[in-house]
Design an enzyme around this catalytic site. Sequence first.
Site, mmCIF file in Angstrom:
data_model
loop_
_atom_site.group_PDB
_atom_site.id
_atom_site.type_symbol
_atom_site.label_atom_id
_atom_site.label_comp_id
_atom_site.label_asym_id
_atom_site.label_seq_id
_atom_site.Cartn_x
_atom_site.Cartn_y
_atom_site.Cartn_z
ATOM 1 C CG ASP A 182 46.487 28.187 37.068
ATOM 2 O OD1 ASP A 182 46.836 29.327 37.444
ATOM 3 O OD2 ASP A 182 46.661 27.158 37.753
ATOM 4 C CG HIS A 183 46.560 35.233 34.871
ATOM 5 N ND1 HIS A 183 47.673 35.302 34.058
ATOM 6 C CD2 HIS A 183 45.910 36.411 34.704
ATOM 7 C CE1 HIS A 183 47.703 36.467 33.452
ATOM 8 N NE2 HIS A 183 46.645 37.157 33.817
ATOM 9 N NE ARG A 184 48.045 28.836 40.167
ATOM 10 C CZ ARG A 184 47.778 27.755 40.887
ATOM 11 N NH1 ARG A 184 48.258 27.643 42.104
ATOM 12 N NH2 ARG A 184 47.025 26.793 40.391
#
Length: 453
Positions: free
Chosen positions: A425-427
């Site tokens: 998850d790039h967040r």
Amino acid sequence: MALVDILVPDIGDFDEVSVIELMVKPGDTVKAEQSLITVESDKASMEIPSSHAGVVKEIKVQLGDKVKQGSLVLTLESASAASPAPVAAATPAVAAVAPVSAPNVAAAPVSSAQVAPVLVAPAAPAPAATAALPAHEPTALALNLPHASPSVRKFARELGVPLNEVKGSGPKGRVTLIDVQGFTRSVMSGAVQTQAGAAQAKASGGDGAGLGLIAWPKVDFAKFGPTERKDIARIKKISAANLHRNWVMIPHVTNHDDADITDLEAFRVATNKENEKSGIKVTMLAFLIKACVAALKKFPEFNSSLDGDQLVLKQYFHIGFAADTPNGLMVPVIKDADKKGIFQISQEMAELAKKAREGKLSPAEMTGASFTISSLGGIGGRYFTPIINAPEVAILGVCKSQMEPVWDGKTFVPRLMLPLSLSWDHRVIDGAAAARFNVYLGQILADFRRVLL
Ligand code: COA
């Protein structure tokens, strides 16, 4: 008969609170102590009682209004304006997340002093707590709102459940926590649609046009050849809804890498030979689970979940593994994998995979994972993009290992290479951390002694 102003009494430490429920309407006959409106702060919701008996003349507040001590709630035609009835202290509910001190309400007259504080329960308040909440009077029907305690209302609001669409199973149709949970499950499984959901689906043709996309193609396939229609299995429908949400909501990135498992595979085969009689077959997946635990310890953000602006870093290592079953994909969970050895993990995995295929997994065996592995190693393929199992933030996909020529600096040597596909998850995670995670995982798989370091 005299006209009495009913004011918001002392509401303890709260400055301003929002009106979240109107429990009476003009013309209603109310008793002294009867709840008139519900107000809510960020910590608790409270029902504001009437200081007098009488008939509601005019409501002076609306849903969403901010009120404080002394605000006019409504006017009441009362025969007993001069002497308000004393009110007994209400019992605050006990299942609160944040402790909210209840004003001392015992035995004082109600005029402007009594609010029955109802501490708001977290996601799953204990049923005992809701039972302690003051029940609505039959005449205190909310405007188009069903009977429900404030904690149940709060729970429904948090989930976005439209309470007026939930069928209450409690006395006089009162909506209980279990009703809200049941409604949520029905919506998630696709068995029930909320009115808003149905309207949105209708507006968008039920085909994603609500996302601003062009409409889903409607094709009469029979024009092109014979077809057959089949119902989609219930589990597949549930997992499809979850996968769709996760794919749309999580900014996925997948890093691919290879791990040299030549020595590990030789060790695994030898171990199985030595322990043939035990009946436990050690699989590559068991080693992968242990290797992932080591990598999760080194890179803790991969073992976390997003909660608003905060990251919840888990100190436990519960590893889910995707199992292919006749009914669809299921994800049983090996709990506390850090505390278990390869034999125990292999045995548990075999039992859980069997249960999954027989449709006998309990909810407890499928929940609580902090990281998931999806192995297609027994089937084939090179790399793929696994979808993150929310609220986790990463998932490891594994494909079939195969012998490859690997340059050792002088010559090409045959090595057994395992393809790894890590979606993250790039967040929460960035590309450098993901690359490091894969490199470290590969180092462990190449030489398991590193787990001891
Ligand atoms: N490379 C090469 N061979 C592999 C391998 C790999 N990465 N992983 C497993 N194998 C071999 C095993 O050694 C075994 O061989 P054997 O019969 O000669 O001993 C064979 O493949 C079958 O293994 P399997 O029974 O699948 O065991 P497992 O521990 O690898 O996997 C499950 C167990 C439950 C995960 C697996 O059966 C399964 O359901 N996989 C599908 C998961 C899935 O659908 N993921 C997609 C989600 S989108």
